[in-house]
Design an enzyme around this catalytic site. Structure first.
Site, PDB file in Angstrom:
ATOM      1  N   ARG A  32      44.871   7.187  23.280  1.00 26.96           N
ATOM      2  CA  ARG A  32      43.661   8.011  23.206  1.00 26.96           C
ATOM      3  C   ARG A  32      43.865   9.353  23.916  1.00 26.96           C
ATOM      4  O   ARG A  32      44.461   9.401  24.994  1.00 26.96           O
ATOM      5  CB  ARG A  32      42.474   7.270  23.837  1.00 26.96           C
ATOM      6  CG  ARG A  32      42.143   6.019  23.085  1.00 26.96           C
ATOM      7  CD  ARG A  32      40.786   5.428  23.351  1.00 26.96           C
ATOM      8  NE  ARG A  32      40.719   4.151  22.637  1.00 26.96           N
ATOM      9  CZ  ARG A  32      40.550   4.021  21.327  1.00 26.96           C
ATOM     10  NH1 ARG A  32      40.360   5.087  20.581  1.00 26.96           N
ATOM     11  NH2 ARG A  32      40.558   2.840  20.744  1.00 26.96           N
TER      12      ARG A  32
ATOM     13  N   HIS B  80      53.112  15.603  18.241  1.00 27.78           N
ATOM     14  CA  HIS B  80      52.020  14.629  18.189  1.00 27.78           C
ATOM     15  C   HIS B  80      51.095  14.962  17.039  1.00 27.78           C
ATOM     16  O   HIS B  80      50.903  16.135  16.699  1.00 27.78           O
ATOM     17  CB  HIS B  80      51.239  14.601  19.506  1.00 27.78           C
ATOM     18  CG  HIS B  80      50.802  15.936  20.004  1.00 27.78           C
ATOM     19  ND1 HIS B  80      51.662  16.819  20.623  1.00 27.78           N
ATOM     20  CD2 HIS B  80      49.609  16.573  19.951  1.00 27.78           C
ATOM     21  CE1 HIS B  80      51.005  17.929  20.938  1.00 27.78           C
ATOM     22  NE2 HIS B  80      49.750  17.796  20.526  1.00 27.78           N
TER      23      HIS B  80
ATOM     24  N   GLU C  63      49.806  22.801  22.830  1.00 28.53           N
ATOM     25  CA  GLU C  63      49.720  22.757  24.291  1.00 28.53           C
ATOM     26  C   GLU C  63      50.856  21.915  24.887  1.00 28.53           C
ATOM     27  O   GLU C  63      51.471  22.307  25.879  1.00 28.53           O
ATOM     28  CB  GLU C  63      48.359  22.144  24.642  1.00 28.53           C
ATOM     29  CG  GLU C  63      47.976  22.102  26.094  1.00 28.53           C
ATOM     30  CD  GLU C  63      46.710  21.264  26.302  1.00 28.53           C
ATOM     31  OE1 GLU C  63      46.687  20.481  27.269  1.00 28.53           O
ATOM     32  OE2 GLU C  63      45.776  21.387  25.489  1.00 28.53           O
ATOM     33  N   VAL C  64      51.107  20.758  24.276  1.00 24.67           N
ATOM     34  CA  VAL C  64      52.128  19.840  24.804  1.00 24.67           C
ATOM     35  C   VAL C  64      53.341  19.860  23.855  1.00 24.67           C
ATOM     36  O   VAL C  64      53.216  19.512  22.674  1.00 24.67           O
ATOM     37  CB  VAL C  64      51.574  18.407  24.919  1.00 24.67           C
ATOM     38  CG1 VAL C  64      52.646  17.464  25.463  1.00 24.67           C
ATOM     39  CG2 VAL C  64      50.326  18.373  25.813  1.00 24.67           C
TER      40      VAL C  64
ATOM     41  N   HIS D 251      47.205  14.469  15.903  1.00 26.30           N
ATOM     42  CA  HIS D 251      45.851  14.101  16.314  1.00 26.30           C
ATOM     43  C   HIS D 251      45.186  13.371  15.146  1.00 26.30           C
ATOM     44  O   HIS D 251      45.159  13.891  14.028  1.00 26.30           O
ATOM     45  CB  HIS D 251      45.003  15.341  16.598  1.00 26.30           C
ATOM     46  CG  HIS D 251      45.491  16.213  17.710  1.00 26.30           C
ATOM     47  ND1 HIS D 251      44.898  16.226  18.954  1.00 26.30           N
ATOM     48  CD2 HIS D 251      46.490  17.123  17.773  1.00 26.30           C
ATOM     49  CE1 HIS D 251      45.502  17.118  19.729  1.00 26.30           C
ATOM     50  NE2 HIS D 251      46.479  17.675  19.036  1.00 26.30           N
TER      51      HIS D 251
ATOM     52  N   ILE E 140      42.976  12.356  26.184  1.00 21.37           N
ATOM     53  CA  ILE E 140      42.248  12.370  27.464  1.00 21.37           C
ATOM     54  C   ILE E 140      40.967  13.216  27.381  1.00 21.37           C
ATOM     55  O   ILE E 140      40.029  12.991  28.141  1.00 21.37           O
ATOM     56  CB  ILE E 140      43.193  12.866  28.589  1.00 21.37           C
ATOM     57  CG1 ILE E 140      42.756  12.322  29.934  1.00 21.37           C
ATOM     58  CG2 ILE E 140      43.325  14.378  28.593  1.00 21.37           C
ATOM     59  CD1 ILE E 140      43.799  12.496  31.034  1.00 21.37           C
TER      60      ILE E 140
ATOM     61  N   ASN F 127      49.561  20.656  15.797  1.00 21.51           N
ATOM     62  CA  ASN F 127      49.752  22.040  16.209  1.00 21.51           C
ATOM     63  C   ASN F 127      51.224  22.226  16.542  1.00 21.51           C
ATOM     64  O   ASN F 127      51.807  21.374  17.219  1.00 21.51           O
ATOM     65  CB  ASN F 127      48.887  22.348  17.430  1.00 21.51           C
ATOM     66  CG  ASN F 127      47.407  22.148  17.153  1.00 21.51           C
ATOM     67  OD1 ASN F 127      46.903  22.586  16.128  1.00 21.51           O
ATOM     68  ND2 ASN F 127      46.708  21.465  18.037  1.00 21.51           N
TER      69      ASN F 127
HETATM   70  P1  5GP Z   1      47.942  20.183  21.439  1.00 19.14           P
HETATM   71  O1  5GP Z   1      47.067  21.332  21.804  1.00 19.14           O
HETATM   72  O2  5GP Z   1      49.305  20.295  22.051  1.00 19.14           O
HETATM   73  O3  5GP Z   1      47.972  19.917  19.962  1.00 19.14           O
HETATM   74  O4  5GP Z   1      47.218  18.901  22.033  1.00 19.14           O
HETATM   75  C1  5GP Z   1      47.530  18.316  23.249  1.00 19.14           C
HETATM   76  C2  5GP Z   1      46.515  17.238  23.493  1.00 19.14           C
HETATM   77  O5  5GP Z   1      46.964  16.431  24.551  1.00 19.14           O
HETATM   78  C3  5GP Z   1      45.129  17.750  23.896  1.00 19.14           C
HETATM   79  O6  5GP Z   1      44.166  17.302  22.949  1.00 19.14           O
HETATM   80  C4  5GP Z   1      44.904  17.164  25.292  1.00 19.14           C
HETATM   81  O7  5GP Z   1      43.587  16.753  25.507  1.00 19.14           O
HETATM   82  C5  5GP Z   1      45.877  16.000  25.311  1.00 19.14           C
HETATM   83  N1  5GP Z   1      46.393  15.665  26.638  1.00 19.14           N
HETATM   84  C6  5GP Z   1      46.895  16.532  27.550  1.00 19.14           C
HETATM   85  N2  5GP Z   1      47.293  15.863  28.666  1.00 19.14           N
HETATM   86  C7  5GP Z   1      47.052  14.545  28.409  1.00 19.14           C
HETATM   87  C8  5GP Z   1      47.255  13.362  29.176  1.00 19.14           C
HETATM   88  O8  5GP Z   1      47.748  13.371  30.306  1.00 19.14           O
HETATM   89  N3  5GP Z   1      46.889  12.187  28.593  1.00 19.14           N
HETATM   90  C9  5GP Z   1      46.333  12.129  27.338  1.00 19.14           C
HETATM   91  N4  5GP Z   1      46.018  10.927  26.874  1.00 19.14           N
HETATM   92  N5  5GP Z   1      46.138  13.231  26.605  1.00 19.14           N
HETATM   93  C10 5GP Z   1      46.484  14.425  27.122  1.00 19.14           C
END
Ligand code: 5GP
Length: 127
Positions: free
Chosen positions: A34, A110, A105-106, A112, A36, A97
């Site tokens: 899930r 991944h 961001e990460v 979503h 966060i 993304n």
């Molecule tokens: P991005 O912007 O890279 O597509 O999405 C990164 C996602 O990772 C965001 O929706 C953010 O809420 C989620 N996220 C960031 N840090 C953590 C974490 O420590 N645990 C979990 N479960 N989700 C995280």
């Protein structure tokens, strides 16, 4: 230029067991947990266990086994969350993304999976 993976990213730390996660599904190659900061009643992230920076890296370099396993976990998550279009659910949105313009961001690939409500327009365009 080759993809450059940063071992200190938060999902790498989750995969190493350094940070807890709320697991929805797990296989040899894939983990689903899930988000966060959920943006919908169901907000699950599906990630490969391998070191892939973004979807293009995964699509180019992952093995067939990893790719098939990843997609099967997507189906598993949709079913488990009651979102599966083949199982009486109302469907979902899948978003990935990638990189700077994708506003990733990460830096660990991944997907979503978002559902449990109507997700609205595909994107909002702004300058
Ligand atoms: P991005 O912007 O890279 O597509 O999405 C990164 C996602 O990772 C965001 O929706 C953010 O809420 C989620 N996220 C960031 N840090 C953590 C974490 O420590 N645990 C979990 N479960 N989700 C995280």
């Amino acid at each position: 230029m080759a993809y450059s993976y940063d071992d200190s990213n938060i999902f790498a730390r989750i995969l190493r067991g350094e940070i807890p996660n709320n697991t929805v599904a797990e296989t040899e190659y894939t983990l689903a947990f899930r988000d966060i900061r959920p943006l919908a009643p169901s907000h699950v992230l599906v990630i490969p266990k391998g070191k892939y920076v973004a979807m293009d890296d995964f699509a180019e370099n992952a093995s067939a086994e990893e790719i098939v396993d990843f997609m099967r976990v997507v189906a598993q998550v949709a079913k488990a969350e009651g979102l599966s279009t083949g199982d009486g659910g109302n469907g979902f949105r899948a978003i990935t993304n990638a990189g700077n313009d994708g506003v990733q961001e990460v830096p660990h690939f991944h997907l979503h999976i978002l559902g449990g409500r109507v997700m609205g327009p595909m994107i909002l365009l702004r300058d």
